[in-house]
Structure formats: C-alpha cells, structure tokens
Design a protein around this motif. Structure first.
Motif, mmCIF file in Angstrom:
data_model
loop_
_atom_site.group_PDB
_atom_site.id
_atom_site.type_symbol
_atom_site.label_atom_id
_atom_site.label_comp_id
_atom_site.label_asym_id
_atom_site.label_seq_id
_atom_site.Cartn_x
_atom_site.Cartn_y
_atom_site.Cartn_z
ATOM 1 N N ALA A 258 0.823 -1.018 -0.054
ATOM 2 C CA ALA A 258 -0.042 0.235 0.051
ATOM 3 C C ALA A 258 1.070 1.134 -0.023
ATOM 4 O O ALA A 258 0.653 2.218 -0.849
ATOM 5 C CB ALA A 258 -0.988 0.187 1.130
ATOM 6 N N VAL A 259 1.859 1.201 0.635
ATOM 7 C CA VAL A 259 2.845 2.420 0.754
ATOM 8 C C VAL A 259 3.650 2.661 -0.507
ATOM 9 O O VAL A 259 3.663 3.600 -0.858
ATOM 10 C CB VAL A 259 3.782 2.383 1.937
ATOM 11 C CG1 VAL A 259 4.929 3.471 2.088
ATOM 12 C CG2 VAL A 259 3.104 2.199 3.365
ATOM 13 N N GLY A 262 1.116 3.981 -2.865
ATOM 14 C CA GLY A 262 0.878 5.464 -2.564
ATOM 15 C C GLY A 262 1.927 6.247 -2.944
ATOM 16 O O GLY A 262 1.794 7.375 -3.475
ATOM 17 N N HIS B 58 -3.693 8.072 -0.302
ATOM 18 C CA HIS B 58 -3.004 7.838 0.970
ATOM 19 C C HIS B 58 -2.878 6.482 1.395
ATOM 20 O O HIS B 58 -3.915 5.873 1.057
ATOM 21 C CB HIS B 58 -3.543 8.442 1.970
ATOM 22 C CG HIS B 58 -2.729 8.771 3.338
ATOM 23 N ND1 HIS B 58 -2.551 7.809 4.164
ATOM 24 C CD2 HIS B 58 -1.537 9.642 3.573
ATOM 25 C CE1 HIS B 58 -1.608 8.095 5.251
ATOM 26 N NE2 HIS B 58 -1.080 9.301 4.814
ATOM 27 N N TRP B 59 -1.710 5.940 1.598
ATOM 28 C CA TRP B 59 -1.764 4.423 1.964
ATOM 29 C C TRP B 59 -2.553 3.926 3.038
ATOM 30 O O TRP B 59 -3.118 2.803 2.800
ATOM 31 C CB TRP B 59 -0.314 3.940 2.464
ATOM 32 C CG TRP B 59 0.368 4.722 3.532
ATOM 33 C CD1 TRP B 59 0.825 5.706 3.668
ATOM 34 C CD2 TRP B 59 0.115 4.029 4.842
ATOM 35 N NE1 TRP B 59 1.142 5.857 5.016
ATOM 36 C CE2 TRP B 59 0.580 4.781 5.775
ATOM 37 C CE3 TRP B 59 -0.747 2.776 5.380
ATOM 38 C CZ2 TRP B 59 0.496 4.547 7.230
ATOM 39 C CZ3 TRP B 59 -0.697 2.470 6.836
ATOM 40 C CH2 TRP B 59 0.024 3.561 7.717
#
Lengths: 266, 563
Positions: A258-259, A262, B58-59
């Motif tokens: 996810a990071v 992003g 945003h993560w």
C-alpha cells in the motif's frame, strides 16, 4: 526304576512329591509370568556402578538408600525411588530431566547429563531396589505392528487435552506444563505413560494396554513423519499463531504494498 | 497487435475500413464497439462519471480495498471448495490416503475435507487460501475501521456508512465462525460446543434456542448442513449487498482527505479513477491476491487431520477460535464460575456477564459516531479528516477500546502465553482480570495526554518555527535561538483544525451533555488564532532583525568560520 518303584510307599515319598510339585509350579510360574516387571537383565557390576553414580549425583535429594528425603517442614525434596523401576530412570535421566537443573514447578528437559551406559547402570541400581516397570523392548515399540487409527483415537481422548492434538504441549496450573512430544523418542513417551513423571498420571497396562501404548507412540511417530503437508506449521499451535502471523507478516506485506503504491503517485 | 476489443461484436465488415495506422484503427474499433454497447445499455454516462471521479491518495485509505480484494479471493476459493465439500454429518469409514486415520468413523463433511486436502488437485492450496484470505479479510476490516475511527471519517455525512461497515465486520465474524465449523473436526466441534453453552446460558429461552439451532440435542445431525447454507448463501449474499451499499455511499459522499493546502470541505484533491486508480486498484488486487497465494502456498493453516474427527469427549490443549473470535473466548476464561439458582432455573452469570460485556463493546463501537455528534452538537459535513492527535479524547477512547479488546483476546490465549513464556496460568488470569478494569483507564489517560502534548508541540512549531540549535549571545548577554519559520504549506496543516469548547449547563444544554463536553474538551489546546500568529511572526521578525544586525546575517559558528 525298580529302586524308585520300591520306595514309592516310603513315608517320605509324599514330601518329595510335594517338593517336586511346588518346584514345578513355581518354576512354571516364573517362566510364564508377565515379564513386564523385569525384562532387561542387569549384572551385579551394573548395579554396583549404578549405586556409585547414584550416591554421587542423586542421593542429595533422593537419600543415600533412595528412600526419599523431606525437609524440616515435611516438603518432599526427592521422592522415594524404591519400586519406580528402570523405566522411570531411563525416562528421567535419559531426557535430561534428572539430575534436576533447579527446583521449580517442574523439571525441564535438557541435554542428558549421563551417557547411555551410565543411564543403564542407574536403572540397574534403582530396579534392584524393588520391582517396577522396565524399559520397553523393541517389540513394545514396533510401529509396523501398530494400528495408527486406534493410536490417534487413544491419543486424542487421553493425552491431547494436556499435550495438544499436535503434541505441541500445553499449560497446566501454576507454571506446570505438559511438555511438547515433538522430537521425543518413542521409548521415552512409552516410559512416561508407564511411570507418570512430574504431573502426568500413570497410564499402566490396566488403563491403556501395552498394545494401545504401542499404537499411541507409533501414531506420534507417524504424525512427525508426515510433517506439515500445508507448509510452515507455526508450531502446530493452531488459530492463535495463525492470527498472529496474519497480523504481523501478512499485514506488513500488505502495508508495504500500500505504501509503495501510494508513493508511486508522487 | 490484436485487432479485436472485448466489447466489439464479430462483424467482420467493419474491419477492413479501419486499416491504417495501428493506433487509429484500435481507437476506431473501440469507438464502434463502445457505441454499439452504449446504444443497448447506455452506460457511457455512468462510465464517464465514474472514470472522472477523483480519489485522494494515501496508503492508509487502502485497507478497505484489501478487505474487498480478499473477499474476492474468498469467493473464488470458496466456490472451488463447494465443488468437493459434502455438507453432511452421515457417518462413513475413512478410506482415503491419509494413513493415520484409515478405518476411522468420520462424518462425510470431515471425510470430504480430508479428500480436498490430500486428493483433490490444488485442494489443500485452495483450502489454505480460503482460510488465510478470511484472516486477511478480518484484519483488513479491523485496520480500515480503526483508520476511519481515529481520523473521524465517521462524522456527518458518513454515520450510516459506518454502521454498514460495522455490520460487515459482524457478518465477517459470522461467516468465519460458520465456515470454521464446517469441516467437523475436534477443534471446530469444541467451538460449536462453546456456542451451544453460550446459548444455553440465556435464561428460560436458552435451551429452546439451542434445540432450534442444532435440531435437537447437541451436536445432532443438522448443524453442518444448516451452517453450510448460512455460510455459502445467506452471509455472502448479505456481505455482497452491504458492500454494494458501502461503495455507493462512498461514491455519493466522495472520499475524505487529509488536511493540506488547497484541500477544503468542498473539494477532493487527488487523481481520477481512469486511468490512475483503475490501474492502481487493478494492480493492488493482484498484489493482494499474490500475497494471499504466497502465504497459502507456504504456511499451513487449520490442519484438521491433526485435530481428528469430531467426538464430544476430547478437547485438545490450546483450543482456540480464529483470531477475530478470540475476544469472545477471553471473557469466558476470565470470569469466575458465578451462578445461582432461582425457581429451579440456573442463572449462569459466568456466561451472561461476558455476553453483556461483548454486546456492550460492540454497541458502543457502532453508536460512537452518534455519541460524539451528540456531545459536539456539530451538524456540519466533514470531508477533511482529523489528525488523531487533534482529537485527544476520541483517540483515547479508541485506544482504550482496543486495549480492552486486546486483553480479552490475550486472555483467550492464556495457556499458550503461560506455556511459551514459562509463566503461571493462574497469575496470568489474575493479571488479565485486573487489567480488564484498569488498563482501559490508564491507556485512555496516557493516550489523551500524549495527544495533548503533541498538540502543544505542533502549536509551538506553527508559531515559532523549527529550532535550529544555533544560539546567539547578544551584546547585553541575552541568549537568542535562531528559529527557521515554517513555510505556509506546512503551517496550514498545523493551524486548520476545529475547536470545540466545553458547554455550561442551562440554556437548552442538559447537565449530562455539559458534563460530556467537559469530559471531551476541558483540556483542549486552543488552535493558533490569526492574531496570535501575527504577533508571533512579528516578534520573530524583530528578533531576527536584532540577530542579523549583530551577526551581519552570517549564521555560521565562529568555529566553522575559522576553517
């Protein structure tokens, strides 16, 4: 034969026959009695060497005559070993539990302090004090004669509530525990059932027959041999370790992705 | 290059007309195909609307997606499993290839699960994928839910969507529990027995509820077929429906965003769905799918052949439910064996009190948006998220709730903790009992104070800028530190948040609400006021001027100057 026949009415003939009959019965009984009590034969040398080892390593708690010792308040320092048999010695000394590392809720397994020969000599000495369960022979442990399904069933009903269905071990009250069975030799598990070490109940042949015991140790052997077909077993502790794995390893992988996704936007 | 598009019908006549440059031909084909489709289903408008929809980046916004994707994996793997699973409790003699169970009397459900695990191609992988994706589904729901909680994303207009999400979490637990019970192994049977006990603990009606669910005395012959229907039909259908509602509301409300320069309550700063999020979400789906597959291919889960076929007599040491149900077991392990008899009925407080605690924790979580709304009286729409430290009491409440949840979950694992950390299970139980009452209070207070401390630090930062650790001694001996002022973009994030104050009772404010606002806001740190900021900047400018006069604008240390 004439001489014998002539004396058959001798008044002492009755006594002789009685003696012969008694000797025959006793001999036959000795020959056919269940050999459980003393299967292995130990020489007098073994017993003497065992006694020396005992006095040097065990007597401080169990007493110089293995009669057991108590402290001033009456608490047991070491129980009497008279009648515990060779199996108990082979289990306790063979798995390193005895001599005990330190006193506590329960003796921990550790690398054995005595080698096989010394263990045998100690067993010889203790079994010479009084009859008790002996070290199981090869036939009693022969997995090829075992019924695994029965072994599994006996294990789940009698053992798994403390030792865990996968043999991973379990907690008992106040810091006591049922140790893991993974990586333990069949003969030691068998001896533990016969002698009931630490907090374990005794499962003698009246509770769990010798055949059932063989099935149980063979089942545990088969479990270990099968390994974990699904991959890393996480210690066979079930849902708790699986949940922990999901919250740590899997979640970090997902957060990492996810990071990463992003960050790519910038 | 391919000459067909997925939406294009097979009318070959059009193909030669578009011979030309490759790209132009593709576009024309797409346009023709799209037009053909649009004339029949007229989806172009909706597609254009969705394609241009803006989402912020945003993560921390991606855990809802993880939940959605793991649900897709659940559906795919579950469909495969239903082809081989036999939901029946009829007894058979196991004759498969797993030697230690050959000859055992087992149910068809158990036998078919063994068959899936050992004989169906890919069966064990699919079983493990189904189970691991379930754990991931629940983890993702939890993380997503608490992201929403701590950032205040549940505020108007999203209260209903919070409730939908809450219902999804509860349904996830139901789906997980019913699925966990299906293989009919000893562990899942023990779990069913606990549920049976919970139901029977309810006074008067308990035994009837249990009889109705199990179709007679526990375990009976009906429970697995019934759970099968619930597990593969009712619950997934309900989850799918609620996901649809969840997503439609998400589109209607627009996505929330973190505060920042240019971000207001009336806009969304981000990227359009097409092409950015379509690609990202598609990629993320495959990443989630890949991670679940990787874990399932390498890590065992729920080895039912070790637990053995269900039989009410054995209970293995270390019997626990899956992680999301652990907390419901913890209360049962902590409560003393309290019960009393009244008019011949046994009232089992040792069952009822934990049920009340579980219900209370869940209801509080579900209703929290409404409770907070009642306290603040805030009727505005909120599309900008709170930074957790700007809502110290809410953050404290959330962390306290989590601590209570965690203590219950850990209490359910007390035997494993005792075994592995060589502790006494009795001491652990007492520690958890005390912690159950004390930990949330301590955790609430510590979290709240930490948040307030962070607010103060950010406030100082907004007013005075960064400390540079360079100190100048003035001619009169005064020591001044050089501060580097923040740029306006960074400062914006620190000064934009809302301010609520405690209310006095009276004038339409009840004393209860006054007390509640006092609880929430009495320690508030006031946001930076414009006049304050102006004054601080003026002061800083003046100080800087004096320093510059003295040093000539050269901030290097005398030591560094020498080199």
């Amino acid at each position: 034969m004439k001489a014998l026949a002539a004396r058959r009415h001798h008044p002492l003939a009755f006594v002789v026959i009685l003696l012969l009959a008694l000797a025959a019965t006793g001999g036959l009984y000795a020959a056919f009695q269940p050999r459980d009590a003393q299967a292995e034969s130990y020489s007098q040398d073994d017993v003497d060497a065992g006694k020396d080892l005992f006095l040097a390593n065990c007597a401080s708690c169990h007493g110089t005559n293995a009669q057991g010792m108590q402290d001033k308040s009456g608490a047991t320092l070491g129980p009497s070993l008279i009648g515990v048999g060779a199996a108990a010695v082979d289990f306790q000394v063979g798995t390193g539990r005895m001599p005990m590392q330190n006193s506590g809720a329960q003796a921990w397994r550790k690398a054995p302090q005595m080698n096989d020969e010394q263990t045998r000599q100690l067993a010889a000495y203790v079994s010479s004090l009084g009859p008790g369960p002996s070290v199981p022979d090869e036939d009693q442990l022969d997995a090829s004669k075992a019924d695994l399904e029965n072994g599994g069933n006996v294990f789940r009903v009698n053992c798994a509530m403390c030792h865990n269905a996968g043999g991973a071990g379990g907690a008992l009250t106040r810091g006591k525990f049922a140790p893991p069975l993974q990586g333990v030799e069949s003969k030691h598990i068998y001896e533990a059932m016969e002698t009931g070490p630490q907090n374990m109940p005794v499962f003698n042949d009246d509770n769990i027959s010798a055949k059932d015991k063989r099935d149980v140790v063979s089942y545990l052997g088969a479990l270990e041999e099968n390994g974990s077909p699904g991959g890393i077993s996480l210690g066979s502790f079930g849902p708790v370790t699986e949940g922990l794995y999901a919250w740590t390893i899997v979640l970090s992988l997902l957060v990492g992705c996810a990071v990463w996704l992003g960050a790519k936007a910038k | 290059m391919s000459t067909t598009t997925p939406t294009r019908p097979s009318t070959e006549a059009e193909a030669p007309a578009s011979q030309g440059s490759g790209d132009g031909r593709m576009l024309r084909l797409g346009a023709v195909g799209g037009d053909w489709l649009d004339r029949r289903v007229s989806g172009a408008g909706l597609l254009r609307f969705m394609g241009r929809k803006i989402f912020p980046d945003h993560w921390s916004f991606m855990f809802g997606e993880v939940a959605l994707y793991s649900f897709v994996v659940l559906l795919i793997s579950g469909t495969y499993l239903t082809m081989f699973f036999v939901p029946s409790m009829d007894e058979v003699v196991y004759n498969g290839i797993y030697a230690p169970l050959q000859g055992a009397h087992v149910s068809k459900a158990y036998e078919s699960t063994l068959h899936i695990s050992f004989e169906v191609k890919g069966g064990l992988l699919f079983r493990q994928m189904h189970h691991w994706s379930c754990l991931v589904f629940m983890v993702a729901i939890f993380v997503h839910m608490f992201r929403v909680f701590f950032t205040g994303a549940f505020r108007k207009p999203r209260e209903l969507n919070w409730l939908v999400g809450f219902a999804l979490m509860v349904l996830g637990m139901v789906a997980g529990f019913t699925g966990y019970s299906l293989p009919d192994d000893v562990l899942s049977g023990n779990g069913l027995r606990v549920v049976d006990g919970l139901m029977k603990g309810i006074p008067i009606v308990g035994t009837y509820i249990s009889m109705l669910l199990f179709g007679g005395e526990f375990p009976g012959h009906d429970i697995i077929p019934r759970f099968f229907t619930i597990h593969i039909l009712l619950v997934p259908a309900a989850i799918l429906g609620l996901i649809a509602i969840h997503m439609v509301m998400l589109v209607l409300h627009k996505h929330t965003q973190y505060p920042g320069p240019g971000r207001t309550e009336r806009n969304v700063v981000g990227f359009p769905v097409f092409p950015v999020y379509a690609a990202k979400a598609g990629g993320f789906f495959f990443l989630v799918f890949g991670i679940i597959t990787l874990i399932s291919a390498t890590t065992a889960i729920n080895a039912i052949w070790i637990y053995g076929p269900y039989d009410p007599s054995p209970v293995s040491a270390g019997s626990q439910p899956d992680w999301y149900m652990l907390w419901t077991d913890g209360g049962l392990r902590l409560i003393p064996g309290w019960e009393f008899t009244i008019f011949g009925y046994t009232v089992s407080l040792n069952i009822l009190l934990p049920i009340v605690v579980y219900g209370g924790l869940l209801v509080f979580l579900a209703l929290y948006p409404f409770i907070e709304q009642w306290v603040t009286g805030d009727d505005r729409e909120h599309h900008l998220l709170d930074l957790p430290y700007n809502a110290p009491v809410r953050t404290g409440i959330g962390v306290a709730w989590l601590s209570e949840y965690l203590i219950l979950a850990m209490a359910a694992t007390n035997d494993l903790i005792a075994l592995k950390l060589r502790l006494s299970i009795n001491d652990l139980t007492w520690t958890f009992r005390i912690a159950f009452f004390l930990a949330p209070i301590i955790v609430f207070y510590v979290t709240k104070r930490l948040c307030i401390a962070m607010q103060r630090q950010k406030r100082d930062l907004a007013l005075h800028g960064e400390e540079t650790s360079k100190v100048v001694r003035m001619e009169d001996g005064q020591m001044l530190e050089i501060h580097e002022p923040l740029n306006e973009f960074d400062r914006w994030v620190l000064v934009q948040h809302d301010d609520y104050r405690p209310l006095k009772a009276g004038k339409g404010v009840s004393s209860l609400r006054a007390a509640a606002t006092s609880f929430f806001f009495k320690d508030r740190v006031a946001p930076v006021a414009p006049s304050e900021l102006r004054e601080a900047l003026e002061h800083a400018g003046h100080e800087r001027h004096r320093i510059d006069e003295l040093t000539g604008g050269d901030y290097t240390t005398p030591d560094a100057r020498r080199h």
